[in-house]
Design an enzyme around this catalytic site. Sequence first.
Site, PDB file in Angstrom:
ATOM      1  N   HIS A  19       0.836  -1.191  -0.017  1.00  0.00           N
ATOM      2  CA  HIS A  19       0.084   0.017  -0.076  1.00  0.00           C
ATOM      3  C   HIS A  19       0.819   1.384  -0.036  1.00  0.00           C
ATOM      4  CE1 HIS A  19      -3.649   2.057   0.889  1.00  0.00           C
ATOM      5  NE2 HIS A  19      -3.036   3.090   1.808  1.00  0.00           N
ATOM      6  N   ASP A  21       1.100   5.308   0.230  1.00  0.00           N
ATOM      7  CA  ASP A  21       0.267   6.536   0.567  1.00  0.00           C
ATOM      8  C   ASP A  21       1.062   7.729  -0.254  1.00  0.00           C
ATOM      9  OD1 ASP A  21      -1.775   5.640   2.111  1.00  0.00           O
ATOM     10  OD2 ASP A  21      -0.271   5.463   3.803  1.00  0.00           O
ATOM     11  N   ASP A 163      -7.566   1.326   6.560  1.00  0.00           N
ATOM     12  CA  ASP A 163      -6.098   1.909   6.678  1.00  0.00           C
ATOM     13  C   ASP A 163      -6.009   2.899   7.915  1.00  0.00           C
ATOM     14  OD1 ASP A 163      -3.763   3.042   6.034  1.00  0.00           O
ATOM     15  OD2 ASP A 163      -4.593   4.211   4.176  1.00  0.00           O
ATOM     16  N   GLY A 164      -5.076   2.620   8.784  1.00  0.00           N
ATOM     17  CA  GLY A 164      -4.969   3.394   9.950  1.00  0.00           C
ATOM     18  C   GLY A 164      -5.107   2.796  11.102  1.00  0.00           C
TER      19      GLY A 164
HETATM   20 ZN    ZN Z   1      -3.382   4.682   2.723  1.00  0.00          ZN
END
Ligand code: ZN
Length: 197
Positions: A19, A21, A163-164
């Site tokens: 993933h 960002d 996500d997070g």
């Molecule tokens: Zn992300």
Amino acid sequence: MHFHEDMDKTKADGAKWLHVDIMDGHFVPNMSFGYAWVKSMRKITDLVLDVHLMIDTPIKYAEEFCKAGADYLTIHVEADTPENVMATLEKIRSLGVKPGIVVKPKTPAEAIAPYLDKVDLVLVMTVEPGFGGQKFMADQMDKVAQLREWVDDINPDCHIEVDGGVDANTCAVCKESGADVLVAGSAYFKATDRTAF
Ligand code: ZN
């Protein structure tokens, strides 16, 4: 500075996707990678590249990220007008890349309802986007469950991603709520036994 090595280790530890960002310093206060980085990653890994654009007006940049080698390209519903969000998702699809839509914690699930049959991935943020290492927001799990219900009805092959703040403790509730793709950054890289994670 050991990115190649870390990517290989991540694969060996069992990760199926990477993933990525992307932050522009506008949509979120932080800045991160650009196209060139995704292109370089594409050259050295066969893992699925799941690119999360935390940028304003993604319609201007989507094509470059598609060309750079993203497998999934996910844009924020908050990042542009509804017309442009729809046009961006269609453009991504036309370039042979899987489009995704993402909501910030304060955005209701209803905001992405019009796009659910146009995407291959729905991403629910469980922290405010922009910085790693934040605390998981468990109150977002109702949103995950709601989206899972809607997606199962109209687009059952679509992934639901969280996500997070995902770690060894919070991952179970994400899965129970209906997510099938979990993003872990800090928790994985700081784990003493990454394979067990
Ligand atoms: Zn992300």
